[in-house]
Design a protein around this motif. Structure first.
Motif, PDB file in Angstrom:
ATOM      1  N   ILE A  42       0.844  -1.206   0.000  1.00 44.70           N
ATOM      2  CA  ILE A  42       0.000   0.000   0.000  1.00 44.70           C
ATOM      3  C   ILE A  42       0.874   1.249   0.000  1.00 44.70           C
ATOM      4  N   GLY A  43       1.932   1.240   0.814  1.00 50.77           N
ATOM      5  CA  GLY A  43       2.848   2.377   0.870  1.00 50.77           C
ATOM      6  C   GLY A  43       3.570   2.592  -0.446  1.00 50.77           C
ATOM      7  N   SER A  44       3.980   1.487  -1.098  1.00 56.97           N
ATOM      8  CA  SER A  44       4.697   1.588  -2.380  1.00 56.97           C
ATOM      9  C   SER A  44       3.788   2.136  -3.475  1.00 56.97           C
ATOM     10  N   ALA A  45       2.504   1.807  -3.414  1.00 54.54           N
ATOM     11  CA  ALA A  45       1.552   2.246  -4.444  1.00 54.54           C
ATOM     12  C   ALA A  45       1.082   3.688  -4.238  1.00 54.54           C
ATOM     13  N   ASN A  46       1.339   4.232  -3.037  1.00 59.36           N
ATOM     14  CA  ASN A  46       0.877   5.590  -2.716  1.00 59.36           C
ATOM     15  C   ASN A  46       2.020   6.402  -2.110  1.00 59.36           C
ATOM     16  N   PHE A  78       6.034   6.786   5.916  1.00 57.44           N
ATOM     17  CA  PHE A  78       6.253   5.906   7.079  1.00 57.44           C
ATOM     18  C   PHE A  78       5.596   6.521   8.317  1.00 57.44           C
ATOM     19  N   ASN A  79       5.796   7.827   8.494  1.00 57.83           N
ATOM     20  CA  ASN A  79       5.244   8.516   9.674  1.00 57.83           C
ATOM     21  C   ASN A  79       3.719   8.542   9.667  1.00 57.83           C
ATOM     22  N   MET A  80       3.110   8.593   8.468  1.00 58.83           N
ATOM     23  CA  MET A  80       1.638   8.589   8.385  1.00 58.83           C
ATOM     24  C   MET A  80       1.070   7.235   8.825  1.00 58.83           C
ATOM     25  N   PHE A  81       1.746   6.161   8.447  1.00 59.35           N
ATOM     26  CA  PHE A  81       1.310   4.839   8.909  1.00 59.35           C
ATOM     27  C   PHE A  81       1.347   4.784  10.431  1.00 59.35           C
ATOM     28  N   LEU A  82       2.446   5.277  11.018  1.00 63.17           N
ATOM     29  CA  LEU A  82       2.559   5.317  12.477  1.00 63.17           C
ATOM     30  C   LEU A  82       1.455   6.171  13.094  1.00 63.17           C
ATOM     31  N   GLN A  83       1.216   7.334  12.500  1.00 58.33           N
ATOM     32  CA  GLN A  83       0.244   8.291  13.053  1.00 58.33           C
ATOM     33  C   GLN A  83      -1.180   7.745  13.021  1.00 58.33           C
ATOM     34  N   TYR A  84      -1.546   7.079  11.906  1.00 60.83           N
ATOM     35  CA  TYR A  84      -2.941   6.663  11.740  1.00 60.83           C
ATOM     36  C   TYR A  84      -3.225   5.222  12.168  1.00 60.83           C
ATOM     37  N   LEU A  85      -2.215   4.358  12.128  1.00 64.76           N
ATOM     38  CA  LEU A  85      -2.465   2.945  12.455  1.00 64.76           C
ATOM     39  C   LEU A  85      -1.941   2.536  13.831  1.00 64.76           C
ATOM     40  N   ALA A  86      -0.827   3.124  14.264  1.00 64.28           N
ATOM     41  CA  ALA A  86      -0.241   2.716  15.550  1.00 64.28           C
ATOM     42  C   ALA A  86      -1.191   2.918  16.741  1.00 64.28           C
ATOM     43  N   PRO A  87      -1.949   4.044  16.826  1.00 59.86           N
ATOM     44  CA  PRO A  87      -2.823   4.226  18.003  1.00 59.86           C
ATOM     45  C   PRO A  87      -3.821   3.084  18.208  1.00 59.86           C
ATOM     46  N   ILE A  88      -4.501   2.670  17.140  1.00 61.67           N
ATOM     47  CA  ILE A  88      -5.496   1.601  17.298  1.00 61.67           C
ATOM     48  C   ILE A  88      -4.803   0.259  17.527  1.00 61.67           C
ATOM     49  N   VAL A  89      -3.611   0.080  16.957  1.00 59.31           N
ATOM     50  CA  VAL A  89      -2.855  -1.160  17.178  1.00 59.31           C
ATOM     51  C   VAL A  89      -2.482  -1.299  18.653  1.00 59.31           C
ATOM     52  N   VAL A  90      -2.059  -0.205  19.286  1.00 57.45           N
ATOM     53  CA  VAL A  90      -1.699  -0.226  20.719  1.00 57.45           C
ATOM     54  C   VAL A  90      -2.907  -0.633  21.558  1.00 57.45           C
ATOM     55  N   VAL A  91      -4.074  -0.062  21.239  1.00 55.82           N
ATOM     56  CA  VAL A  91      -5.305  -0.371  21.993  1.00 55.82           C
ATOM     57  C   VAL A  91      -5.700  -1.834  21.790  1.00 55.82           C
ATOM     58  N   ILE A  92      -5.689  -2.290  20.528  1.00 54.57           N
ATOM     59  CA  ILE A  92      -6.048  -3.684  20.224  1.00 54.57           C
ATOM     60  C   ILE A  92      -5.106  -4.641  20.938  1.00 54.57           C
ATOM     61  N   MET A  93      -3.811  -4.328  20.916  1.00 50.97           N
ATOM     62  CA  MET A  93      -2.811  -5.198  21.542  1.00 50.97           C
ATOM     63  C   MET A  93      -3.038  -5.295  23.047  1.00 50.97           C
ATOM     64  N   ALA A  94      -3.350  -4.165  23.685  1.00 52.38           N
ATOM     65  CA  ALA A  94      -3.596  -4.158  25.137  1.00 52.38           C
ATOM     66  C   ALA A  94      -4.803  -5.026  25.489  1.00 52.38           C
ATOM     67  N   VAL A  95      -5.878  -4.886  24.720  1.00 51.01           N
ATOM     68  CA  VAL A  95      -7.096  -5.675  24.959  1.00 51.01           C
ATOM     69  C   VAL A  95      -6.822  -7.163  24.747  1.00 51.01           C
ATOM     70  N   ILE A  96      -6.082  -7.491  23.687  1.00 47.61           N
ATOM     71  CA  ILE A  96      -5.793  -8.891  23.366  1.00 47.61           C
ATOM     72  C   ILE A  96      -4.936  -9.546  24.451  1.00 47.61           C
ATOM     73  N   ILE A  97      -3.945  -8.825  24.972  1.00 46.12           N
ATOM     74  CA  ILE A  97      -3.104  -9.388  26.034  1.00 46.12           C
ATOM     75  C   ILE A  97      -3.948  -9.737  27.259  1.00 46.12           C
ATOM     76  N   VAL A  98      -4.842  -8.829  27.641  1.00 45.87           N
ATOM     77  CA  VAL A  98      -5.727  -9.086  28.790  1.00 45.87           C
ATOM     78  C   VAL A  98      -6.580 -10.328  28.532  1.00 45.87           C
TER      79      VAL A  98
END
Length: 440
Positions: free
Chosen positions: A170-174, A179-199
């Motif tokens: 997706i990054g190569s096609a756009n 790199f920073n936009m992926f972190l900005q838009y995807l990392a926040p929800i990934v952190v939340v999902i990961m925390a819930v999954i660990i619990v």
């Protein structure tokens, strides 16, 4: 002539679907070796000329993935001989005071972070040998740890542009998606999902995450340095491993494919770390050849579906149903890509979706490519998180499953499905809420 061509095309579509579904059903049933049945299904597609050999080998088999796997398996296999993984395992377990829950959390977080900045396949190849060493020392079932690591690898890989193959594509096609936009838009929800999954994983496996006081005491009395069997090989392995990891981290800067970096590292370590022909043969035997052959068969099977237009039609229907509305399209693509990626490899699916999403932008008269960003984020979340749905949904799943079987702790398609599918649906639901509240 047109009628005849149409009949041939219809026959091929039907045959491709039947071959794929029957092969998939036998893989799920686990009555036969999955590598053999995947290759057999691929051979039938070749014999019936649904896909030709040249196209299969040049377009559909992801040789970058294959050689990345082979390179890292050789590298990790040789490094493992030195005892460094056992040393790290004892140190990590002693840091957690031998408490299985803390060890699960540490290994899961390491896997998630590693998958974000390396790729998820490389990360599990490094973490799983450490996991086996820890569980052997504590004499506990490794399955809860392996399940957690598979899920963490796919979730963690979603956070960055280099963590999971769909994000790289997706990054190569756009070019406007940095790199920073992926972190900005995807990392926040990934952190939340990961925390819930660990619990949830701790709650699911809490009865299995117990050791006696005697087992903990025995662990704390171990001397980690005693596990090092070859100090010279440790130094050589760590140098090559660090160079390889640096190569992965910088591959977008140095313009060298990850597969080349992995094979380069493996070759270098074979040159400087192995002394005899027997050692070389031993290191090549450490490669999970059954897993490699399974991937080749699976790539060709999915290639057959692409060749007859099945995946393309699925993508077109997805876009037509939403009538070009960005919000509706984002939601549908999130769920369709999530479910599709659980059942077929996400790489060809994403490769098919990318031009179709771009074409949708043209049809909607969108001149600013950033207006399609919500759709790209939905595709990234669905394709990466959907890989946790089944044991063959993502490369990391197949790798860990193969390594577990070799260690005598294999788990079935259904064992994984019971854990992976509900967590995948939860992850997709959380992603949907996140997209609606913060992106759209």
């Amino acid at each position: 002539m047109d009628v005849l061509e149409h009949q041939v095309e219809t026959w091929q579509v039907t045959a491709a679907v039947i071959i794929f579904l029957v092969t998939y059903a036998i893989i799920i049933s686990e009555k036969l070796n999955r590598a053999v049945i995947a290759l057999f299904g691929a051979v039938i597609m070749l014999v019936l000329q649904i896909i030709d050999v040249h196209t299969a080998f040049t377009e559909y088999i992801e040789w970058n993935t294959i050689f990345l796997l082979v390179g890292m398996m050789i590298l990790v296999g040789i490094t493992n001989k030195s005892g460094i993984f056992q040393y790290i395992a004892v140190k990590a377990a002693q840091t957690a005071k031998g408490r299985p829950v803390q060890i699960l959390i540490i290994l899961t977080l390491l896997t998630a972070v590693g998958s974000a900045f390396l790729d998820n396949v490389t990360t599990v190849l490094l973490i799983v040998p450490i996991t086996f060493s820890i569980t052997r020392i504590l004499n506990v079932n490794p399955i809860p740890y392996l399940m957690a690591e598979i899920i963490a690898a796919n979730v963690g890989g979603t956070a960055t542009m280099i963590g999971d193959p769909p994000n790289i594509m997706i990054g190569s096609a756009n070019p406007h998606l940095t790199f920073n936009m992926f972190l900005q838009y995807l990392a926040p929800i990934v952190v939340v999902i990961m925390a819930v999954i660990i619990v949830l994983l701790v709650l699911i496996y809490r009865k299995q995450l117990k050791v006696t006081a005697e087992q903990r005491d025995a662990l704390m009395q171990l001397q980690p340095s005693e596990y090092i069997t070859d100090r010279r090989l440790v130094r050589k392995s760590l140098i090559v491993l660090l160079l390889t990891i640096a190569g992965f981290a910088l591959h977008s800067v140095i313009h060298v494919e990850a597969a080349v970096v992995a094979m380069g590292g493996a070759t270098l370590l074979m040159l400087i770390g192995l002394k005899t022909e027997h050692e070389l043969e031993e290191s090549l035997n450490k490669v999970e050849w059954i897993t490699i052959l399974f991937f080749i068969g699976l790539f060709m099977l999915v290639g057959g579906l692409i060749e007859v237009g099945i995946i393309n039609r699925l993508a077109e229907v997805t876009l037509n149903v939403t009538e070009g509305d960005v919000a509706k399209t984002s939601m549908l693509i999130l769920w369709v890509s999530g479910i599709a990626s659980a059942t077929i490899d996400n790489i060809p699916f994403v490769a098919t979706m990318i031009p179709l999403i771009k074409d949708l932008g043209v049809q909607m008269g969108i001149s600013d490519p950033s207006q399609l960003n919500p759709i790209w984020w939905a595709l990234a979340l669905g394709a990466c998180l959907g890989g946790n749905g089944t044991v063959i949904g993502a490369s990391a799943n197949v790798i860990v499953s193969g390594m577990a079987k070799r260690e005598g702790h294999g788990f079935s398609y259904w064992d994984f499905l019971k854990i992976g599918a509900p967590l995948t649906l939860l992850s997709l639901f959380m992603s949907m809420i996140y997209l609606l509240l913060f992106i759209l």
